[in-house]
Motif scaffolding. Sequence first.
Motif, PDB file in Angstrom:
ATOM      1  N   SER A  60       0.436  -1.023  -0.074  1.00 11.00           N
ATOM      2  CA  SER A  60      -0.049   0.069   0.209  1.00 11.00           C
ATOM      3  C   SER A  60       0.873   0.924   0.371  1.00 11.00           C
ATOM      4  CB  SER A  60      -1.087   0.331   0.838  1.00 11.00           C
ATOM      5  OG  SER A  60      -0.098  -0.168   2.522  1.00 11.00           O
ATOM      6  N   ARG A  61       2.470   1.282   0.523  1.00 12.29           N
ATOM      7  CA  ARG A  61       3.003   2.307  -0.362  1.00 12.29           C
ATOM      8  C   ARG A  61       4.575   2.054  -1.617  1.00 12.29           C
ATOM      9  NH1 ARG A  61       3.180   5.503   5.578  1.00 12.29           N
ATOM     10  NH2 ARG A  61       1.543   4.545   6.706  1.00 12.29           N
ATOM     11  N   ARG A 378      -2.835  14.848  -2.853  1.00 11.99           N
ATOM     12  CA  ARG A 378      -3.442  13.918  -1.611  1.00 11.99           C
ATOM     13  C   ARG A 378      -4.169  12.313  -2.150  1.00 11.99           C
ATOM     14  NH1 ARG A 378      -7.249  17.588   0.857  1.00 11.99           N
ATOM     15  NH2 ARG A 378      -8.305  15.769   1.281  1.00 11.99           N
ATOM     16  N   LEU A 379      -3.875  12.911  -3.320  1.00 15.08           N
ATOM     17  CA  LEU A 379      -4.344  11.619  -4.440  1.00 15.08           C
ATOM     18  C   LEU A 379      -3.103  10.684  -5.095  1.00 15.08           C
ATOM     19  CD1 LEU A 379      -6.785  12.986  -7.029  1.00 15.08           C
ATOM     20  CD2 LEU A 379      -7.481  11.319  -4.964  1.00 15.08           C
ATOM     21  N   LYS A 380      -1.997  11.274  -5.361  1.00 15.77           N
ATOM     22  CA  LYS A 380      -0.866  10.301  -5.586  1.00 15.77           C
ATOM     23  C   LYS A 380       0.148   9.790  -4.715  1.00 15.77           C
ATOM     24  CE  LYS A 380       2.783  11.798  -9.062  1.00 15.77           C
ATOM     25  NZ  LYS A 380       3.248  12.408  -9.613  1.00 15.77           N
ATOM     26  N   LEU A 385       2.648   9.254   2.603  1.00 16.14           N
ATOM     27  CA  LEU A 385       1.842  10.346   3.621  1.00 16.14           C
ATOM     28  C   LEU A 385       1.546   9.749   5.166  1.00 16.14           C
ATOM     29  CD1 LEU A 385       1.986  13.218   1.184  1.00 16.14           C
ATOM     30  CD2 LEU A 385       3.994  12.088   2.524  1.00 16.14           C
ATOM     31  N   GLN A 386       0.683   9.035   4.584  1.00 14.86           N
ATOM     32  CA  GLN A 386      -0.071   8.719   5.921  1.00 14.86           C
ATOM     33  C   GLN A 386       0.981   8.486   7.044  1.00 14.86           C
ATOM     34  OE1 GLN A 386      -3.870   8.255   7.291  1.00 14.86           O
ATOM     35  NE2 GLN A 386      -3.577   7.119   9.087  1.00 14.86           N
ATOM     36  N   GLY A 387       0.607   9.303   8.170  1.00 17.31           N
ATOM     37  CA  GLY A 387       1.587   9.438   9.389  1.00 17.31           C
ATOM     38  C   GLY A 387       2.560  10.386   9.550  1.00 17.31           C
ATOM     39  N   SER A 388       2.692  11.204   8.191  1.00 19.95           N
ATOM     40  CA  SER A 388       4.087  12.370   8.067  1.00 19.95           C
ATOM     41  C   SER A 388       3.481  13.791   8.822  1.00 19.95           C
ATOM     42  CB  SER A 388       4.340  11.992   6.574  1.00 19.95           C
ATOM     43  OG  SER A 388       3.654  12.899   6.068  1.00 19.95           O
ATOM     44  N   PHE A 389       4.492  14.263   8.998  1.00 25.66           N
ATOM     45  CA  PHE A 389       3.980  15.301   9.814  1.00 25.66           C
ATOM     46  C   PHE A 389       4.534  16.380   8.493  1.00 25.66           C
ATOM     47  CE2 PHE A 389       4.265  12.534  13.043  1.00 25.66           C
ATOM     48  CZ  PHE A 389       3.594  13.888  14.117  1.00 25.66           C
ATOM     49  N   LEU A 390       3.826  17.571   8.503  1.00 27.24           N
ATOM     50  CA  LEU A 390       4.477  18.746   8.151  1.00 27.24           C
ATOM     51  C   LEU A 390       4.292  20.119   9.210  1.00 27.24           C
ATOM     52  CD1 LEU A 390       4.333  20.367   4.991  1.00 27.24           C
ATOM     53  CD2 LEU A 390       1.955  20.432   5.407  1.00 27.24           C
ATOM     54  N   ARG A 391       5.732  20.363   8.778  1.00 35.31           N
ATOM     55  CA  ARG A 391       5.410  21.847  10.065  1.00 35.31           C
ATOM     56  C   ARG A 391       4.767  22.830   9.896  1.00 35.31           C
ATOM     57  NH1 ARG A 391      11.545  22.172  12.180  1.00 35.31           N
ATOM     58  NH2 ARG A 391      12.615  20.086  11.193  1.00 35.31           N
TER      59      ARG A 391
END
Length: 463
Positions: A60-61, A378-380, A385-391
């Motif tokens: 899935s990743r 989000r689609l691509k 990116l599920q679980g990642s972090f964005l400052r």
Amino acid sequence: LASIAASSLFFGIHPAAARASKAVAVEARFKDRISSKLDVALRDATASLAWFLDVSSSASRASPTESEGVFAPFYELDIATATWRSKCELDIDTTRDSIPHCVIHKLQALTALCQSPGAASKFSPGIKRLLRRFMVKRDKVLVGLGMKRAMLPIGNGLEVWMSEMTPKSGRFDVVVPAHAAATLALVQCSTALKEPQYLEIAEAWFASIEKAWPQSSWSQSSFHLNSILLESFVRMATVIRKGSSFHDELTKFIGRFEVHLHNDFWQSASTWSFSGAHATVLAWQGEKKKTKRKTLAKLIAEYERRWLAIAPTLNATESYTCGPMQGVASLLLKPSSNAASMVQHLLTTVEKDVDRYQVTFDDHTASIAATRLSESIRLKFGDALQGSFLRDDQQLAAEKRYSLRIDDVSQCVVALTRTLELLDTLVGVEVDTQSEDDEGSNDVPETYAASALDSTEPTKAEL
């Protein structure tokens, strides 16, 4: 935060443990809730970090691009263009980044992954593949890092990792923090994987640091950079077998370097570093000599005092704070008069980082951070990116980027790992609310702070 306030929350000093360990107590239901929430956050962040490093085998990743042969190919996602920067030696934006910084970020991410509970075994094949890439032939550039192993000119048969200084320049030089990051990653991951054959190589790499970075050079680096190096050395010492030649050499070097760094710390009242805080706590935990232990305890207390003064200026209740929370979580492993309020501060702040800055798509509902990503991203890349972090936007603007980078994730993996380790040391206390109801009151105080540590009974002072 609403999620904190909504839960009955108690912070105090557990009476039975007050004299022995002065353990901080929290309301049991709150401890269960926050532990469960942070466990899930760490699980998802670790899986995402494994994808960034390309060590995940999850279908899935699956990698959206061909990444074979590139060390940690998913370095930085440019949000505006929905494209990835992959190779430190080719793809970085040199107006705000450098090859050595990219290298350090990738290697620190690998170390963070190997520290996360269970991650080394879960992603063992991929991590072993990265470790084997460290064994590339001498003078051959490691693709994705822009580094190569070469003989140290001033040493006798010693190897050192050399980094290309600018893309396509062909000019390589020794960058001690990058070399140290490679050494720590090799030590941390080989230990987690129970692959001791790499430790002899790591010992030789450490010997190169002593030659390439003499004491006369220490003052040329900033306090935070030196703290990162000290943290690397101390962390190595915690996993290397005591009594081995490697451990003995590490300990001697750390002793000299600590004196230099501690002098710098006391000379400036505004100096603070989350790496320095963690290194000091690790040293305190492992120190047997009473006098040295007291010296380290005094440093820990000062780190804590300075953080309490610095935190308001950083807007810690609103901004992305995974970096400093690594240090705060470590400081709380040593009891202090501020322990209860500091634990409350830590848990509130870390939960805020999860709520506001972790990218999740649970039950078709995007998190706050996920909504800041374009629909095409989000689609691509949504699964990856599920679980990642964005400052937060302010930090990204200060760094002159609008991107999601591998270190944004790895710092939160470390912060969550250390916070959960601290939570395991807290005492869960069942709070009886029925007695207050029987007296005619239906309003149970939601939040409590503890009294000073020298008290044997917690004070229920409503915040």
